[in-house]
Design a protein around this motif. Sequence first.
Motif, short mmCIF file in Angstrom:
data_model
loop_
_atom_site.label_atom_id
_atom_site.label_comp_id
_atom_site.label_asym_id
_atom_site.label_seq_id
_atom_site.Cartn_x
_atom_site.Cartn_y
_atom_site.Cartn_z
N GLY A 284 0.80 -1.22 0.00
CA GLY A 284 0.00 0.00 0.00
C GLY A 284 0.84 1.27 0.00
N ILE A 285 0.15 2.40 0.01
CA ILE A 285 0.82 3.70 -0.10
C ILE A 285 1.80 3.94 1.04
CG2 ILE A 285 0.43 6.20 -0.10
CD1 ILE A 285 -2.39 5.59 -1.25
N ARG A 286 1.42 3.64 2.27
CA ARG A 286 2.23 3.97 3.43
C ARG A 286 3.58 3.26 3.44
NH1 ARG A 286 -0.06 2.18 8.20
NH2 ARG A 286 1.52 3.43 9.26
N TYR A 287 3.64 2.08 2.83
CA TYR A 287 4.88 1.30 2.87
C TYR A 287 5.62 1.27 1.53
CZ TYR A 287 3.27 -0.27 7.43
OH TYR A 287 2.86 -0.30 8.74
N THR A 288 5.18 2.07 0.57
CA THR A 288 5.84 2.09 -0.73
C THR A 288 7.09 2.97 -0.69
OG1 THR A 288 3.76 1.74 -1.94
CG2 THR A 288 5.57 2.75 -3.15
N PRO A 289 8.26 2.43 -1.04
CA PRO A 289 9.48 3.25 -1.06
C PRO A 289 9.35 4.38 -2.07
CG PRO A 289 10.00 0.90 -1.18
CD PRO A 289 8.52 1.02 -1.38
N GLY A 290 9.90 5.54 -1.73
CA GLY A 290 9.90 6.67 -2.67
C GLY A 290 8.78 7.66 -2.47
N VAL A 291 7.82 7.34 -1.58
CA VAL A 291 6.74 8.29 -1.28
C VAL A 291 7.30 9.44 -0.46
CG1 VAL A 291 4.61 8.59 0.04
CG2 VAL A 291 4.88 6.60 -1.44
N GLY A 292 6.93 10.68 -0.80
CA GLY A 292 7.42 11.84 -0.06
C GLY A 292 6.92 11.85 1.37
N THR A 293 7.73 12.40 2.28
CA THR A 293 7.35 12.41 3.70
C THR A 293 7.48 13.81 4.29
OG1 THR A 293 9.61 11.79 4.36
CG2 THR A 293 8.01 10.01 4.05
N VAL A 294 6.60 14.09 5.25
CA VAL A 294 6.67 15.30 6.06
C VAL A 294 6.74 14.85 7.51
CG1 VAL A 294 5.42 17.36 6.84
CG2 VAL A 294 5.46 16.75 4.41
N VAL A 295 7.69 15.37 8.27
CA VAL A 295 7.90 14.93 9.65
C VAL A 295 7.48 16.04 10.61
CG1 VAL A 295 9.60 14.14 11.33
CG2 VAL A 295 9.80 13.43 8.93
N GLY A 296 6.67 15.64 11.61
CA GLY A 296 6.23 16.63 12.59
C GLY A 296 7.29 16.93 13.62
N GLY A 297 7.87 15.91 14.24
CA GLY A 297 8.89 16.10 15.27
C GLY A 297 9.26 14.78 15.90
N ALA A 298 10.18 14.85 16.88
CA ALA A 298 10.67 13.63 17.52
C ALA A 298 9.54 12.89 18.22
CB ALA A 298 11.76 13.99 18.53
N ASN A 299 8.57 13.63 18.73
CA ASN A 299 7.42 13.02 19.41
C ASN A 299 6.12 13.33 18.68
OD1 ASN A 299 9.00 12.01 21.65
ND2 ASN A 299 9.17 14.16 22.29
N GLY A 300 6.24 13.61 17.38
CA GLY A 300 5.08 14.00 16.61
C GLY A 300 4.78 15.48 16.79
N ALA A 301 3.78 15.97 16.12
CA ALA A 301 3.39 17.38 16.24
C ALA A 301 1.93 17.53 15.84
CB ALA A 301 4.27 18.26 15.35
N ALA A 302 1.26 18.49 16.44
CA ALA A 302 -0.13 18.75 16.08
C ALA A 302 -0.20 19.24 14.63
CB ALA A 302 -0.73 19.80 17.01
N PHE A 303 -1.16 18.70 13.89
CA PHE A 303 -1.33 19.12 12.49
C PHE A 303 -1.51 20.64 12.43
CE2 PHE A 303 -2.87 14.69 11.60
CZ PHE A 303 -1.93 14.38 10.63
#
Length: 565
Positions: free
Chosen positions: A404-423
Amino acid sequence: MSSEYQYLRGYGYEVLSHESNAVDLSRSKDGLPLLLQHDPGRPIGMVENIRIESKKLRARLRFFTTEAGIEAATMVAEGLRTLSIGYVVDDAQQTGTRDNMPVFTVSRWTPFECSLVSIPADPSVGIGRSSSSFNSNHIMTTATEATEISALQTRAREAERANEINAIAALIPGGPELAQRAIGAGESVEAFQRSLIRHLSTKPVATADIRGNIAPAGDRYSLRNLILASVDPAKYGHLCGYEREQSSEIERRFSMRAEGSFIPASVLRRDLATGLNGGRSVIEDTMREDMLLRVLRPQARVIQAGARVLGGLSGNLRIPRQTAGAETSWKTEQGEASETNVELDDLELSPRRLTAYIDVSKQQLIQSSVEIEAMLRDDLMKAADQLIDFAAINGTGIGTQPLGIRYTPGVGTVVGGANGAAFNWGHVVDLESRVAETDVAMNRPGYLANAATRAWMRKTQRGPDMDFILEGKVQDEPLNSWPLLVSNNVPKNLSKGTSNGICSSLIFSGDWSELLIAQFGELDVIVDPYTLASTATVRITINQFVDIAVRQPKAFSIMEDGLTA
């Protein structure tokens, strides 16, 4: 006709006992009908002298001298010898296991028809199986076999010619009259077509009202009738000739054998939300809300978003994919072009078995209601779509799961933070930027989120003294002008650092058609009247072979550590 062969059904192996007290032959005293492919509308002869010998049910077949009977006899004479029996289960018990599946022995059963079939459930029985060679007395005497076969073949060809001519003529005003003359004159199909063209060329072109005079094939199909006939063939078998015919055609087209019965995709894809008469039930005063309570499932959204469905496949599918483009450069008028290479690989999709089931009460099945039929189709469709939707988003590609999409290599990523972040609004812009940076065309752009993420965005401002990210004024409002679809198949229980089980995903794609869903064959429906028999409930299992792949990973971006609380 039948033996104690163990036949694998969707719920386990079934064995018909052939003890003398197991088979009820009370219906067989005057013979049973001989059918073609279990279709009650296609009788081809009679089954006579039915008896049990050596734990097999044996009989003598007599073919009718009708067009269908002659054609069937010709098929037998030319090698089609396989039979299948239709029967009612009166009593059955689990008597063991095989391959980790239960074995049910039917200890009391009643035969009610026998059919000449192309794909038998029991390969150990058939015409002439009691001797080393085919006994021609089933159809004709050995001395006249060649002459009789020749005569039968000639009559069968004549019948086929007449049928083809009549089928063509039925579409043309005045055609039946012309057809009768052509058949009587011995014209070939090709000659009739030429004469029909000459006839039409002398007539004015007619217009016709095509607003529903001929019902689509799907409108004739009844899933309820198919299920009833599987539960009680003796009582309801005559209702599902058309449905059996559709299943046999799918088997022939895809060279696949159904464990139960194939259902054409067009049947389940019909618009089931609108009833007759502009959405009103034609039997409103007989329906109760408690009869139509549905299981609540996550909404199937990836197809709605624009995923490309490749249907009707019958084998592995390879799709060439460009992984690197040619390099370009500027040269002088006579300068030599640089050598460049376009890099390609293959994206392969292969059948993976998807299975699910729904349980339906027998009381519900016998209701002759438009809404009940719609509910059965809707539930089967949603059960299959929900699994496809979940795998398209969350499939790991491990074992039998698609990728599926979440595990496909090459999909772009946005990172919130070390412990996540509020959208926040910046994350929305970053998700779009990850895709835009790769030059993916925004053909079918859109977001996919869970309900918790949507609710959070309705409570979160873009910035100080600015509007909320989502205004909440309409149900399907866009996110940053692109469509936003909500599905609880998008996870909200992920972990990042100290944020355990509370992180959500948010997915963006510039072109959802880069997500491919390959469907091999059609939906296979297996009706199990045994497992829940004590509660008068029928289990309906669905099988479909599907694969999923992302053709262009750069068309997608995802954030996996968004907080919504």
